[in-house]
Design a protein around this motif. Structure first.
Motif, PDB file in Angstrom:
ATOM      1  N   LYS A 199     -27.627 -27.388 -18.128  1.00  0.00           N
ATOM      2  CA  LYS A 199     -27.559 -27.554 -16.687  1.00  0.00           C
ATOM      3  C   LYS A 199     -28.801 -28.329 -16.255  1.00  0.00           C
ATOM      4  CE  LYS A 199     -27.044 -24.996 -12.347  1.00  0.00           C
ATOM      5  NZ  LYS A 199     -26.979 -23.636 -11.724  1.00  0.00           N
ATOM      6  N   ILE A 200     -28.597 -29.560 -15.842  1.00  0.00           N
ATOM      7  CA  ILE A 200     -29.715 -30.417 -15.465  1.00  0.00           C
ATOM      8  C   ILE A 200     -30.161 -30.072 -14.048  1.00  0.00           C
ATOM      9  CG2 ILE A 200     -30.542 -32.780 -15.274  1.00  0.00           C
ATOM     10  CD1 ILE A 200     -29.668 -31.973 -18.104  1.00  0.00           C
ATOM     11  N   GLU A 201     -31.427 -29.642 -13.938  1.00  0.00           N
ATOM     12  CA  GLU A 201     -31.967 -29.235 -12.649  1.00  0.00           C
ATOM     13  C   GLU A 201     -33.340 -29.875 -12.446  1.00  0.00           C
ATOM     14  OE1 GLU A 201     -30.716 -24.889 -11.638  1.00  0.00           O
ATOM     15  OE2 GLU A 201     -31.315 -24.893 -13.753  1.00  0.00           O
ATOM     16  N   LEU A 260     -35.246 -27.433 -25.226  1.00  0.00           N
ATOM     17  CA  LEU A 260     -34.494 -28.340 -24.356  1.00  0.00           C
ATOM     18  C   LEU A 260     -33.964 -27.635 -23.113  1.00  0.00           C
ATOM     19  CD1 LEU A 260     -32.382 -30.662 -26.695  1.00  0.00           C
ATOM     20  CD2 LEU A 260     -34.429 -31.219 -25.422  1.00  0.00           C
ATOM     21  N   SER A 261     -33.696 -26.347 -23.214  1.00  0.00           N
ATOM     22  CA  SER A 261     -33.184 -25.621 -22.053  1.00  0.00           C
ATOM     23  C   SER A 261     -34.226 -25.573 -20.944  1.00  0.00           C
ATOM     24  CB  SER A 261     -32.761 -24.208 -22.457  1.00  0.00           C
ATOM     25  OG  SER A 261     -33.864 -23.455 -22.924  1.00  0.00           O
ATOM     26  N   TYR A 262     -35.513 -25.573 -21.315  1.00  0.00           N
ATOM     27  CA  TYR A 262     -36.585 -25.622 -20.319  1.00  0.00           C
ATOM     28  C   TYR A 262     -36.779 -27.055 -19.814  1.00  0.00           C
ATOM     29  CZ  TYR A 262     -37.938 -20.855 -21.565  1.00  0.00           C
ATOM     30  OH  TYR A 262     -37.955 -19.494 -21.778  1.00  0.00           O
ATOM     31  N   MET A 263     -36.745 -28.012 -20.736  1.00  0.00           N
ATOM     32  CA  MET A 263     -36.908 -29.412 -20.331  1.00  0.00           C
ATOM     33  C   MET A 263     -35.797 -29.841 -19.375  1.00  0.00           C
ATOM     34  SD  MET A 263     -38.080 -31.101 -23.977  1.00  0.00           S
ATOM     35  CE  MET A 263     -38.543 -32.708 -23.353  1.00  0.00           C
ATOM     36  N   ALA A 264     -34.608 -29.275 -19.549  1.00  0.00           N
ATOM     37  CA  ALA A 264     -33.478 -29.621 -18.682  1.00  0.00           C
ATOM     38  C   ALA A 264     -33.713 -29.201 -17.239  1.00  0.00           C
ATOM     39  CB  ALA A 264     -32.196 -28.976 -19.216  1.00  0.00           C
ATOM     40  N   GLN A 265     -34.607 -28.227 -17.035  1.00  0.00           N
ATOM     41  CA  GLN A 265     -34.898 -27.745 -15.681  1.00  0.00           C
ATOM     42  C   GLN A 265     -36.047 -28.498 -15.017  1.00  0.00           C
ATOM     43  OE1 GLN A 265     -35.346 -23.378 -15.488  1.00  0.00           O
ATOM     44  NE2 GLN A 265     -34.611 -23.314 -17.602  1.00  0.00           N
ATOM     45  N   SER A 266     -36.636 -29.454 -15.711  1.00  0.00           N
ATOM     46  CA  SER A 266     -37.895 -30.026 -15.241  1.00  0.00           C
ATOM     47  C   SER A 266     -37.711 -31.166 -14.252  1.00  0.00           C
ATOM     48  CB  SER A 266     -38.716 -30.522 -16.429  1.00  0.00           C
ATOM     49  OG  SER A 266     -38.171 -31.729 -16.940  1.00  0.00           O
ATOM     50  N   ARG A 267     -38.742 -31.350 -13.453  1.00  0.00           N
ATOM     51  CA  ARG A 267     -38.863 -32.532 -12.601  1.00  0.00           C
ATOM     52  C   ARG A 267     -39.685 -33.600 -13.314  1.00  0.00           C
ATOM     53  NH1 ARG A 267     -40.962 -30.997  -6.813  1.00  0.00           N
ATOM     54  NH2 ARG A 267     -40.106 -33.072  -6.391  1.00  0.00           N
ATOM     55  N   HIS A 279     -37.726 -38.829 -27.036  1.00  0.00           N
ATOM     56  CA  HIS A 279     -36.262 -38.952 -27.066  1.00  0.00           C
ATOM     57  C   HIS A 279     -35.597 -37.810 -26.303  1.00  0.00           C
ATOM     58  CE1 HIS A 279     -36.126 -41.689 -30.873  1.00  0.00           C
ATOM     59  NE2 HIS A 279     -36.014 -42.399 -29.773  1.00  0.00           N
ATOM     60  N   GLU A 280     -36.115 -36.602 -26.478  1.00  0.00           N
ATOM     61  CA  GLU A 280     -35.531 -35.451 -25.788  1.00  0.00           C
ATOM     62  C   GLU A 280     -35.627 -35.604 -24.276  1.00  0.00           C
ATOM     63  OE1 GLU A 280     -36.371 -32.125 -29.315  1.00  0.00           O
ATOM     64  OE2 GLU A 280     -37.815 -32.408 -27.686  1.00  0.00           O
ATOM     65  N   SER A 281     -36.755 -36.112 -23.810  1.00  0.00           N
ATOM     66  CA  SER A 281     -36.944 -36.306 -22.377  1.00  0.00           C
ATOM     67  C   SER A 281     -36.017 -37.398 -21.846  1.00  0.00           C
ATOM     68  CB  SER A 281     -38.409 -36.651 -22.085  1.00  0.00           C
ATOM     69  OG  SER A 281     -38.711 -36.472 -20.722  1.00  0.00           O
ATOM     70  N   LEU A 282     -35.892 -38.504 -22.579  1.00  0.00           N
ATOM     71  CA  LEU A 282     -34.978 -39.577 -22.182  1.00  0.00           C
ATOM     72  C   LEU A 282     -33.533 -39.093 -22.184  1.00  0.00           C
ATOM     73  CD1 LEU A 282     -36.505 -42.584 -24.176  1.00  0.00           C
ATOM     74  CD2 LEU A 282     -36.668 -42.181 -21.717  1.00  0.00           C
ATOM     75  N   PHE A 283     -33.192 -38.276 -23.166  1.00  0.00           N
ATOM     76  CA  PHE A 283     -31.850 -37.707 -23.273  1.00  0.00           C
ATOM     77  C   PHE A 283     -31.483 -36.936 -22.007  1.00  0.00           C
ATOM     78  CE2 PHE A 283     -29.456 -33.838 -24.621  1.00  0.00           C
ATOM     79  CZ  PHE A 283     -28.257 -34.443 -24.981  1.00  0.00           C
ATOM     80  N   LEU A 284     -32.462 -36.220 -21.466  1.00  0.00           N
ATOM     81  CA  LEU A 284     -32.238 -35.398 -20.273  1.00  0.00           C
ATOM     82  C   LEU A 284     -32.515 -36.151 -18.971  1.00  0.00           C
ATOM     83  CD1 LEU A 284     -33.918 -32.185 -21.684  1.00  0.00           C
ATOM     84  CD2 LEU A 284     -31.472 -32.463 -21.238  1.00  0.00           C
ATOM     85  N   GLY A 285     -32.970 -37.405 -19.101  1.00  0.00           N
ATOM     86  CA  GLY A 285     -33.231 -38.220 -17.926  1.00  0.00           C
ATOM     87  C   GLY A 285     -34.452 -37.803 -17.132  1.00  0.00           C
TER      88      GLY A 285
END
Length: 367
Positions: A199-201, A260-267, A279-285
Motif C-alpha cells: 500500500k503506497i502511502e 519495503l513495507s516501511y519504505m512504501a509508507q514514506s514521503r 532500486h527499492e526506492s525507485l520501485f516504490l516511486g
C-alpha cells in the motif's frame, strides 16, 4: 542444474539479491547452494538454503569512519592467502555437491575454482570502473579498474543487476569495451516484490543510511530535525549501537525482514547510495536523500545518476550539517520522482539472469 552461489558477505545487499535469484531458479527445478561469510551466513541460512562458510577475501577498512583504500589494502595484505583458501573451499564444494554452474557475487577466487573444475561461471557486479568524489582521477583507482577489467575476462558472462542503458543507475561505475559487450548482461534489478503487494502511502520519513562511525552523529541531527518537525514521523533503521533515544515522532528499528513495507509508507527515503536500496526506492516511486561516503568508490557515482534523473539529492557525508540535511529533506519532499515502474516489469532481473545462465552453459558446452 545444481548451482553454487559464492556471495560477498560485506553487508547484506549481495546476499539479498542472490537469495531472491536462487528462490526463483528453484521454482524451475534447479538446486541452489551457497558459500559466504560474516552476517550473510545467518541471513542466507534463514532463507532456507544450505550455506557453507568460506574465507573473506578482502577486509574493508576506514579512517575516521570513511572508507580508506590504503587501509583496506594494508588490512588485506594477506589477500593472496585468503584467495587461495577460498579457492580450496569452493573447489571442494563444487566436487562434493557436483555443481554444474557457479555464480559469484563479487567473490573473486570462485571463478578460478570454476575454471579449474571446467564448469560455467557467471560474475555479478555493477562496477568495473572505480573512482570516488574526493579523488576521482587518482592513479590507484586507475590501477584497480585495470585489474578488475582484466579479471572480468574470465567468467562466461557478467551479470549487471541494473537497468540497461540509458536507465542504468550504476552507469558511472561501468566502462564496457565494445569487444566485451556481448558478455555483459544488463538484467535489471534482482527483486521478488510486486507493487500490488504494498500500500503506497506518504506517512513517514524513512531513514536507513548505514552504520559507519561517521554516520552515527547524523542520526542525532535527524533526531534534532524530528524535534523541530512534530508533524513528521521519522522511522529509522540501523543495527549499529549509539542511536538517539526514541521520541513520539522518532522511532528506531533494528533488522527487519520486510523493510519495503516501511519504505512504501514514506514521503522521503534517506539512504546511503547503495544500488539495492536505490532500486527499492525507485520501485516504490519515492524521492531519495543520499548521504554518501565521499571516499567510497560506488556511492558517489550512483548518487550522480540519481540526481541527473531527478529522483533524489546527494549529500557528501563529510559536509553534512543539520541545516543541509533539513534542506535536502525539504527539497526531496517537493520532488516528483520519474515513473520507472514499467522498467521493473520489462527488466525482471530474475528472468533475464536465468536466460544469461542458460547462455553461459551453451557457450561453455560449445567450446
Amino acid at each position: 542444474m545444481r548451482l553454487l552461489f559464492v556471495v560477498c558477505g560485506e553487508g547484506l545487499g549481495h546476499a539479498s539479491r542472490s537469495t531472491k535469484l536462487a528462490k526463483y531458479l528453484e521454482k524451475f527445478g534447479h538446486k541452489c547452494y551457497f558459500a559466504s561469510y560474516g552476517k550473510a551466513l545467518n541471513f542466507i541460512s534463514k532463507q532456507g538454503f544450505t550455506v557453507f562458510d568460506t574465507y573473506r577475501e578482502v577486509i574493508l577498512e576506514g579512517e575516521s569512519g570513511y572508507f580508506s583504500l590504503s587501509k583496506t589494502v594494508w588490512s588485506s595484505k594477506g589477500v593472496l592467502l585468503s584467495l587461495a583458501r577460498s579457492l580450496r573451499d569452493i573447489r571442494r564444494i563444487i566436487i562434493e555437491k557436483k555443481i554444474d554452474v557457479l555464480i559469484a557475487d563479487t567473490m573473486y577466487a570462485a571463478v578460478f575454482a570454476a575454471k579449474i573444475q571446467d564448469i560455467p561461471s557467471l560474475f555479478i557486479t555493477n562496477q568495473n570502473k572505480f573512482a570516488s568524489a574526493n579523488d576521482e582521477h587518482s592513479k590507484h583507482w586507475e590501477i584497480l579498474s585495470s585489474v578488475v577489467e582484466k579479471y572480468l575476462t574470465l567468467p562466461d558472462n557478467i551479470i549487471i543487476p541494473d537497468f540497461s542503458y540509458p536507465n542504468t543507475v550504476s552507469a558511472y561505475n561501468l566502462d564496457i569495451k565494445r569487444e566485451d559487450s556481448s558478455r555483459y548482461k544488463f538484467v535489471g534489478p534482482i527483486m521478488d516484490a510486486k507493487l500490488s503487494d504494498y500500500k503506497i502511502e506518504k506517512k513517514i520519513i524513512f531513514a536507513s543510511f548505514g552504520g559507519e562511525p561517521f554516520k552515527i552523529p547524523m542520526y542525532g541531527m535527524l533526531k534534532e530535525i524530528a524535534n523541530e518537525r512534530p508533524f513528521h514521523q521519522f522511522e529509522v533503521f540501523s543495527t549499529s549501537p549509539g542511536l538517539p533515544a526514541e521520541s513520539r515522532n522518532f522511532k528506531t528499528h533494528g533488522y527487519t525482514d520486510d523493510i519495503l513495507s516501511y519504505m512504501a509508507q514514506s514521503r522521503v527515503n534517506i539512504l546511503h547510495g547503495g544500488l539495492t536500496s536505490i532500486h527499492e526506492s525507485l520501485f516504490l516511486g519515492k524521492p531519495i536523500v543520499m548521504i554518501i561516503d565521499p571516499y567510497h568508490p560506488e556511492q558517489w557515482n550512483n548518487g550522480r545518476k540519481i540526481e541527473e534523473i531527478g529522483a533524489g539529492i546527494m549529500l557528501p557525508g563529510d559536509k553534512v550539517t543539520k541545516e543541509t540535511l533539513s534542506d535536502a529533506i525539504d527539497e526531496a519532499l517537493n520532488m516528483k520522482v520519474p515513473d520507472m515502474s514499467y522498467l521493473f516489469v520489462q527488466e525482471d532481473g530474475r528472468v533475464k539472469t536465468m536466460a544469461a545462465i542458460e547462455d553461459a552453459v551453451r557457450k561453455h558446452n560449445s567450446r
